[in-house]
Design a protein around this motif. Structure first.
Motif, short mmCIF file in Angstrom:
data_model
loop_
_atom_site.label_atom_id
_atom_site.label_comp_id
_atom_site.label_asym_id
_atom_site.label_seq_id
_atom_site.Cartn_x
_atom_site.Cartn_y
_atom_site.Cartn_z
N PRO A 143 -10.74 15.56 4.84
CA PRO A 143 -10.21 16.65 4.38
C PRO A 143 -9.09 17.07 4.72
O PRO A 143 -8.42 16.95 5.94
CB PRO A 143 -11.28 17.54 5.08
CG PRO A 143 -12.64 16.82 5.02
CD PRO A 143 -11.95 15.58 5.49
N ALA A 144 -8.16 17.64 3.68
CA ALA A 144 -6.89 18.29 4.01
C ALA A 144 -5.77 17.11 4.46
O ALA A 144 -4.73 17.60 4.97
CB ALA A 144 -6.96 19.47 5.21
N GLU A 145 -6.21 16.08 4.45
CA GLU A 145 -5.09 14.99 4.58
C GLU A 145 -4.96 14.10 3.15
O GLU A 145 -5.78 14.22 2.33
CB GLU A 145 -5.85 14.04 5.46
CG GLU A 145 -5.87 14.72 7.09
CD GLU A 145 -6.27 13.76 8.08
OE1 GLU A 145 -6.51 14.39 9.17
OE2 GLU A 145 -6.30 12.66 7.86
N GLY A 146 -3.83 13.20 3.26
CA GLY A 146 -3.79 12.38 2.19
C GLY A 146 -4.55 11.16 2.24
O GLY A 146 -5.01 10.84 3.34
N PRO A 147 -4.73 10.20 1.03
CA PRO A 147 -5.53 9.25 1.15
C PRO A 147 -4.68 7.99 2.41
O PRO A 147 -3.53 8.15 2.20
CB PRO A 147 -5.48 8.67 0.05
CG PRO A 147 -5.13 9.84 -1.00
CD PRO A 147 -4.58 10.57 -0.16
N THR A 148 -5.49 7.13 2.85
CA THR A 148 -4.91 6.19 3.76
C THR A 148 -5.33 4.97 3.42
O THR A 148 -6.61 4.78 3.18
CB THR A 148 -5.22 6.61 5.23
OG1 THR A 148 -6.63 6.69 5.79
CG2 THR A 148 -4.45 7.67 5.85
N PRO A 157 0.96 -1.25 -0.13
CA PRO A 157 0.01 -0.06 -0.03
C PRO A 157 0.80 1.23 0.15
O PRO A 157 1.82 1.32 0.58
CB PRO A 157 -0.72 -0.21 1.27
CG PRO A 157 0.05 -1.18 2.27
CD PRO A 157 0.78 -1.82 1.43
N LEU A 158 0.39 2.27 -0.76
CA LEU A 158 1.01 3.47 -0.74
C LEU A 158 0.83 4.35 0.73
O LEU A 158 -0.41 4.33 1.11
CB LEU A 158 0.45 4.29 -2.00
CG LEU A 158 1.30 4.17 -3.20
CD1 LEU A 158 1.20 2.74 -3.66
CD2 LEU A 158 1.05 5.02 -4.29
N HIS A 159 1.73 4.97 1.07
CA HIS A 159 1.40 5.98 2.21
C HIS A 159 1.53 7.43 1.49
O HIS A 159 2.86 7.60 1.27
CB HIS A 159 2.54 5.65 3.18
CG HIS A 159 2.33 4.40 3.83
ND1 HIS A 159 2.19 4.13 5.22
CD2 HIS A 159 2.86 3.15 3.50
CE1 HIS A 159 1.96 2.82 5.34
NE2 HIS A 159 2.43 2.32 4.53
N PHE A 160 0.56 8.14 1.80
CA PHE A 160 0.43 9.49 1.22
C PHE A 160 0.69 10.70 2.19
O PHE A 160 0.50 10.50 3.35
CB PHE A 160 -0.72 9.78 0.61
CG PHE A 160 -1.24 9.04 -0.63
CD1 PHE A 160 -1.67 7.75 -0.58
CD2 PHE A 160 -1.08 9.59 -1.91
CE1 PHE A 160 -2.00 7.02 -1.89
CE2 PHE A 160 -1.36 9.11 -3.18
CZ PHE A 160 -1.76 7.97 -3.22
N GLY A 161 1.28 11.50 1.50
CA GLY A 161 1.39 12.89 2.25
C GLY A 161 0.19 13.51 2.47
O GLY A 161 -0.87 12.99 1.81
N VAL A 204 -13.94 10.40 2.07
CA VAL A 204 -14.07 10.24 0.83
C VAL A 204 -13.64 8.95 0.44
O VAL A 204 -12.47 8.74 1.10
CB VAL A 204 -13.43 11.17 -0.12
CG1 VAL A 204 -13.41 10.94 -1.53
CG2 VAL A 204 -14.19 12.72 0.12
N TYR A 205 -14.05 8.00 -0.08
CA TYR A 205 -13.36 6.79 -0.30
C TYR A 205 -12.98 6.46 -1.71
O TYR A 205 -13.95 6.69 -2.54
CB TYR A 205 -14.29 5.59 0.12
CG TYR A 205 -14.73 5.40 1.65
CD1 TYR A 205 -15.39 6.42 2.35
CD2 TYR A 205 -14.07 4.59 2.37
CE1 TYR A 205 -15.55 6.26 3.59
CE2 TYR A 205 -14.17 4.39 3.66
CZ TYR A 205 -14.66 5.41 4.45
OH TYR A 205 -15.13 5.46 5.99
N PHE A 206 -11.89 6.00 -2.03
CA PHE A 206 -11.35 5.91 -3.36
C PHE A 206 -11.12 4.38 -3.55
O PHE A 206 -10.40 3.79 -2.69
CB PHE A 206 -9.85 6.66 -3.43
CG PHE A 206 -10.07 8.18 -3.56
CD1 PHE A 206 -10.03 8.82 -2.64
CD2 PHE A 206 -10.47 8.69 -4.88
CE1 PHE A 206 -10.12 10.26 -2.47
CE2 PHE A 206 -10.46 10.24 -4.72
CZ PHE A 206 -10.41 10.89 -3.55
#
Lengths: 113, 113
Positions: free
Chosen positions: B40-45, A101-105, B87-89
């Motif tokens: 919001p204002a965070e990267g996807p986890t 899995p990717l860890h995003f900023g 939000v779910y991607f």
């Protein structure tokens, strides 16, 4: 401690300027990425580096140049900024192959006026 | 040519009920699928993933189902909690393309108390 950190969080600039976004990860991962989220909310890969070597280079204008001084850093430099470059840019990292899995900023919101 | 589509931009459910988020894909070469959650204002986890050799993967309240013949996957959240509002991607990848995820445009889930 933030795992993947990118700076700045917000960047407002005028057309024609050159700007850079910095990214650092402290996870010890060997692969880093830049993704772009456009106005339609799609996240699209731009570049990927593995151990400082470029492995993915999608169809991105050559005004965009990634630079990886070491495997913990991947910076994105953009020349001659255009209105269409306005977007949120996410840095990410991973370790261990395509299933990792990717860890995003938290993203950098770039606004070009 | 969007290879991964999330046709529902938003979903609202009551706390304690099931949330079902859907995703369709067109590329039969995809063999690994992931779900990411984004505040919001965070990267996807990263949330959960599934390989194409399976049809179900479960992790606590989250279950992902894959229907390869229909090129469809879904994420079930049971029971839904207000903290799941995000939000779910949906994302897909192919063997060997490390980190090159193809994302859907996301579904905004609101869980009402």
């Amino acid at each position: 401690d933030t795992a993947v950190s990118q700076t700045p969080k917000y960047l407002v600039t005028q057309m024609g300027n050159d700007k850079s976004i910095k990214c650092e990860q402290n996870l010890g991962h060997d692969t880093m990425y830049w993704y772009k989220q456009d106005s339609k909310k799609f996240l699209k890969i731009m570049f990927s580096y593995n151990n400082k070597e470029l492995i993915i280079n999608e169809t991105v204008p050559n005004r965009f140049s990634p630079k990886s001084p070491d495997k913990a850093h991947l910076n994105l430099h953009i020349n001659s900024l255009e209105l269409g470059d306005s977007a949120v840019y996410f840095c990410a990292s991973s370790q261990g192959g395509f299933k990792a899995p990717l860890h995003f900023g938290n993203g950098t919101r770039l606004t070009v006026t | 040519d969007q290879q991964v589509k999330q046709n529902s931009p938003s979903l609202s459910v009551q706390e304690g009920r099931i949330s079902i988020l859907n995703c369709d894909y067109t590329n039969s070469m995809f063999d690994y699928f992931l779900w990411y959650k984004k505040y919001p204002a965070e990267g996807p986890t990263f949330l959960i993933s599934i390989s194409s050799i399976k049809d179900k993967n479960e992790d606590g309240r989250f279950t992902v189902f894959l229907n390869k013949s229909a090129k469809h996957l879904s994420l079930h959240i049971v029971p839904s909690q207000p903290g799941d509002s995000a939000v779910y991607f949906c994302a897909a990848s192919t063997t060997g393309n490390t980190g090159k995820l193809i994302f859907g445009q996301g579904t905004t889930l609101q869980v009402k108390p």
